[in-house]
Design a protein around this motif. Structure first.
Motif, PDB file in Angstrom:
ATOM      1  N   UNK A   2      32.268  -2.726  -8.667  1.00 29.18           N
ATOM      2  CA  UNK A   2      33.148  -3.601  -9.425  1.00 29.18           C
ATOM      3  C   UNK A   2      33.515  -4.851  -8.608  1.00 29.18           C
ATOM      4  N   UNK A   3      34.266  -5.715  -9.182  1.00 27.80           N
ATOM      5  CA  UNK A   3      34.582  -6.994  -8.552  1.00 27.80           C
ATOM      6  C   UNK A   3      35.411  -6.820  -7.280  1.00 27.80           C
ATOM      7  N   UNK A   4      36.232  -5.783  -7.223  1.00 22.32           N
ATOM      8  CA  UNK A   4      37.038  -5.539  -6.033  1.00 22.32           C
ATOM      9  C   UNK A   4      36.152  -5.227  -4.830  1.00 22.32           C
ATOM     10  N   UNK A   5      35.184  -4.353  -5.037  1.00 18.40           N
ATOM     11  CA  UNK A   5      34.281  -4.004  -3.938  1.00 18.40           C
ATOM     12  C   UNK A   5      33.461  -5.215  -3.490  1.00 18.40           C
ATOM     13  N   UNK A   6      33.018  -6.032  -4.436  1.00 21.00           N
ATOM     14  CA  UNK A   6      32.251  -7.228  -4.090  1.00 21.00           C
ATOM     15  C   UNK A   6      33.105  -8.192  -3.269  1.00 21.00           C
ATOM     16  N   UNK A   7      34.358  -8.382  -3.673  1.00 16.70           N
ATOM     17  CA  UNK A   7      35.246  -9.313  -2.959  1.00 16.70           C
ATOM     18  C   UNK A   7      35.611  -8.792  -1.568  1.00 16.70           C
ATOM     19  N   UNK A  11      34.186 -11.793   1.475  1.00 19.12           N
ATOM     20  CA  UNK A  11      35.458 -12.505   1.324  1.00 19.12           C
ATOM     21  C   UNK A  11      35.288 -13.996   0.991  1.00 19.12           C
ATOM     22  N   UNK A  12      34.212 -14.597   1.402  1.00 18.79           N
ATOM     23  CA  UNK A  12      33.989 -16.009   1.070  1.00 18.79           C
ATOM     24  C   UNK A  12      33.846 -16.169  -0.443  1.00 18.79           C
ATOM     25  N   UNK A  14      35.296 -14.321  -2.656  1.00 17.24           N
ATOM     26  CA  UNK A  14      36.650 -14.192  -3.209  1.00 17.24           C
ATOM     27  C   UNK A  14      37.404 -15.519  -3.094  1.00 17.24           C
ATOM     28  N   UNK A  15      37.289 -16.193  -1.940  1.00 17.21           N
ATOM     29  CA  UNK A  15      37.945 -17.495  -1.760  1.00 17.21           C
ATOM     30  C   UNK A  15      37.379 -18.536  -2.718  1.00 17.21           C
ATOM     31  N   UNK A  16      36.084 -18.531  -2.914  1.00 17.78           N
ATOM     32  CA  UNK A  16      35.468 -19.492  -3.825  1.00 17.78           C
ATOM     33  C   UNK A  16      35.897 -19.246  -5.277  1.00 17.78           C
ATOM     34  N   UNK A  17      36.019 -17.981  -5.674  1.00 14.90           N
ATOM     35  CA  UNK A  17      36.509 -17.674  -7.026  1.00 14.90           C
ATOM     36  C   UNK A  17      37.944 -18.155  -7.217  1.00 14.90           C
ATOM     37  N   UNK A  18      38.801 -17.939  -6.205  1.00 10.23           N
ATOM     38  CA  UNK A  18      40.190 -18.401  -6.299  1.00 10.23           C
ATOM     39  C   UNK A  18      40.250 -19.926  -6.356  1.00 10.23           C
ATOM     40  N   UNK A  19      39.456 -20.594  -5.504  1.00 12.01           N
ATOM     41  CA  UNK A  19      39.448 -22.054  -5.495  1.00 12.01           C
ATOM     42  C   UNK A  19      38.957 -22.604  -6.833  1.00 12.01           C
ATOM     43  N   UNK A  20      37.928 -22.001  -7.405  1.00 13.52           N
ATOM     44  CA  UNK A  20      37.407 -22.449  -8.697  1.00 13.52           C
ATOM     45  C   UNK A  20      38.458 -22.253  -9.797  1.00 13.52           C
ATOM     46  N   UNK A  21      39.177 -21.138  -9.751  1.00  9.83           N
ATOM     47  CA  UNK A  21      40.222 -20.881 -10.747  1.00  9.83           C
ATOM     48  C   UNK A  21      41.327 -21.931 -10.655  1.00  9.83           C
ATOM     49  N   UNK A  22      41.739 -22.273  -9.442  1.00  8.24           N
ATOM     50  CA  UNK A  22      42.791 -23.277  -9.249  1.00  8.24           C
ATOM     51  C   UNK A  22      42.314 -24.651  -9.739  1.00  8.24           C
TER      52      UNK A  22
END
Length: 138
Positions: A2-7, A11-12, A14-22
């Motif tokens: 699932x997405x949790x295990x992938x993140x 970790x990079x 995960x940071x890119x997904x957060x930055x894209x969301x913002x």
């Protein structure tokens, strides 16, 4: 997987997904129309008084001040402004949005007629141009 295990493993990502969301949130926020703050005009009532040949200072002292004292007691009053000119004066009453304009106009007319006893006898009676109703949000 699932997405949790992938993140956790990457970790990079995960940071890119957060930055894209913002970034997408900021872009969307700047493009969305603001319906919570519509352009609303507060209801106002104007009182006009004419006194031929009177100086602005005389109108201010003998006419506007007694009317302002009476009108200051209007329910739902937001602001009260007046302008005195040679031979005339205008008093503008701005009301809260919750105040019914028709009832407020009746209240203002009553207060002006009560204050008329303290006004000079040779002035024209105060007039009430039609009130500006509140604007409904579109």
């Amino acid at each position: 997987m699932n997405i949790t295990e992938i993140c956790v493993k990457k970790p990079v990502l995960a940071w890119m997904l957060m930055a894209a969301t913002v970034v997408f949130g900021l872009v969307a926020g700047s493009k969305i129309g603001i319906s919570q703050f519509p352009d609303v005009d507060f209801p106002t009532i104007n009182v006009s008084v004419t006194w031929e040949g009177a100086a602005p200072e005389v109108i201010e002292n003998d006419v506007v001040e007694p009317l302002e004292e009476a009108l200051a007691q209007t329910e739902g009053l937001k602001s009260l402004t007046s302008v005195s000119r040679q031979g005339s004066a205008n008093i503008t009453i701005e009301l809260d949005l919750s105040r019914n304009v028709d009832l407020a106009l009746q209240d203002v007319q009553t207060k002006v007629s009560q204050a008329a006893r303290r006004l000079p006898t040779d002035i024209d009676p105060p007039s009430f141009p039609s009130p500006i109703p509140k604007t409904s949000p579109s």
